[in-house]
Scaffold this motif. Structure first.
Motif, PDB file in Angstrom:
ATOM      1  N   ASP A  39       0.807  -1.223   0.000  1.00  0.00           N
ATOM      2  CA  ASP A  39       0.000   0.000   0.000  1.00  0.00           C
ATOM      3  C   ASP A  39       0.842   1.275   0.000  1.00  0.00           C
ATOM      4  N   ALA A  40       2.119   1.155  -0.327  1.00  0.00           N
ATOM      5  CA  ALA A  40       3.025   2.313  -0.288  1.00  0.00           C
ATOM      6  C   ALA A  40       2.559   3.429  -1.213  1.00  0.00           C
ATOM      7  N   GLN A  41       2.829   4.650  -0.792  1.00  0.00           N
ATOM      8  CA  GLN A  41       2.589   5.840  -1.610  1.00  0.00           C
ATOM      9  C   GLN A  41       3.947   6.432  -1.988  1.00  0.00           C
ATOM     10  N   ILE A  42       4.123   6.754  -3.264  1.00  0.00           N
ATOM     11  CA  ILE A  42       5.413   7.193  -3.794  1.00  0.00           C
ATOM     12  C   ILE A  42       5.197   8.481  -4.567  1.00  0.00           C
ATOM     13  N   ASP A  43       6.088   9.451  -4.325  1.00  0.00           N
ATOM     14  CA  ASP A  43       5.927  10.782  -4.911  1.00  0.00           C
ATOM     15  C   ASP A  43       7.225  11.225  -5.575  1.00  0.00           C
ATOM     16  N   TYR A  44       7.238  11.190  -6.897  1.00  0.00           N
ATOM     17  CA  TYR A  44       8.363  11.679  -7.693  1.00  0.00           C
ATOM     18  C   TYR A  44       8.020  13.005  -8.372  1.00  0.00           C
ATOM     19  N   SER A  45       7.061  13.737  -7.849  1.00  0.00           N
ATOM     20  CA  SER A  45       6.585  14.951  -8.514  1.00  0.00           C
ATOM     21  C   SER A  45       7.660  16.027  -8.623  1.00  0.00           C
ATOM     22  N   SER A  46       8.609  16.085  -7.707  1.00  0.00           N
ATOM     23  CA  SER A  46       9.643  17.120  -7.796  1.00  0.00           C
ATOM     24  C   SER A  46      10.540  16.928  -9.012  1.00  0.00           C
ATOM     25  N   ALA A  47      10.527  15.726  -9.576  1.00  0.00           N
ATOM     26  CA  ALA A  47      11.293  15.448 -10.797  1.00  0.00           C
ATOM     27  C   ALA A  47      10.381  15.453 -12.021  1.00  0.00           C
ATOM     28  N   GLY A  48       9.127  15.862 -11.835  1.00  0.00           N
ATOM     29  CA  GLY A  48       8.188  15.890 -12.950  1.00  0.00           C
ATOM     30  C   GLY A  48       7.676  14.519 -13.328  1.00  0.00           C
ATOM     31  N   ALA A  49       7.719  13.597 -12.381  1.00  0.00           N
ATOM     32  CA  ALA A  49       7.301  12.230 -12.670  1.00  0.00           C
ATOM     33  C   ALA A  49       6.057  11.868 -11.859  1.00  0.00           C
ATOM     34  N   VAL A  50       5.809  10.610 -11.743  1.00  0.00           N
ATOM     35  CA  VAL A  50       4.569  10.052 -11.226  1.00  0.00           C
ATOM     36  C   VAL A  50       4.428  10.191  -9.702  1.00  0.00           C
ATOM     37  N   VAL A  51       3.179  10.245  -9.274  1.00  0.00           N
ATOM     38  CA  VAL A  51       2.798  10.153  -7.868  1.00  0.00           C
ATOM     39  C   VAL A  51       1.724   9.081  -7.800  1.00  0.00           C
ATOM     40  N   GLY A  52       1.859   8.138  -6.879  1.00  0.00           N
ATOM     41  CA  GLY A  52       0.817   7.127  -6.774  1.00  0.00           C
ATOM     42  C   GLY A  52       1.220   5.973  -5.899  1.00  0.00           C
ATOM     43  N   GLY A  53       0.421   4.929  -5.978  1.00  0.00           N
ATOM     44  CA  GLY A  53       0.708   3.699  -5.258  1.00  0.00           C
ATOM     45  C   GLY A  53       1.844   2.936  -5.915  1.00  0.00           C
ATOM     46  N   ARG A  54       2.349   1.942  -5.202  1.00  0.00           N
ATOM     47  CA  ARG A  54       3.506   1.178  -5.670  1.00  0.00           C
ATOM     48  C   ARG A  54       3.292   0.611  -7.071  1.00  0.00           C
TER      49      ARG A  54
END
Length: 140
Positions: free
Chosen positions: A38-53
């Protein structure tokens, strides 16, 4: 320093090394193993995806394959807060890479912010937020 704390530090460092190897080798099953389901991952600072694993793995599968190579270095791992079954971790990253259509080596750096939990088979990340601080020789 007690043995449990030392063991935790070594295991957490190993988990971050596994993360780097998974991304650089594009081994998305290994990548999944770093995180809770159920991990949440945020790569938005690199202009990439935010979401679940699994959503992030799908995005990487579709988009990261065009990068011929990358080489993550994860350093200065700090365990900011730790209890018996959870830990807040901040680590620096340096990531040289070859981007398609870009001459020379590109690179970025910043911080990974993890919220970790102790699972039956070791530490896992339940939350990752990448804080991309700088990028050189990026795409146009």
């Amino acid at each position: 320093m007690d043995i449990r704390r030392l063991s935790d530090e070594l295991e957490i460092g190993g988990l971050l090394s596994t993360y780097a190897r998974a991304v650089d080798t594009k081994d998305w099953e290994l990548y999944r193993s770093v995180f809770t389901e159920d991990a949440q991952i945020d790569y938005s600072s690199a202009g990439a995806v935010v979401g679940g694993r699994d959503e992030v793995v799908d995005w990487f599968t579709a988009n990261f394959g065009v990068i011929p190579w990358s080489m993550h270095y994860i350093t200065n791992v700090e365990i900011l807060d730790r209890s018996a079954d959870s830990a807040t971790v901040r680590a620096m990253f340096y990531n040289p890479m070859q981007l398609p259509g870009v001459d020379g080596i590109s690179a970025c750096g910043g911080y990974y912010h993890h919220e970790l939990v102790r699972a039956p088979d070791g530490w896992r990340s339940r939350s990752l937020r990448e804080e991309n601080v700088w990028f050189t020789n990026g795409p146009a």
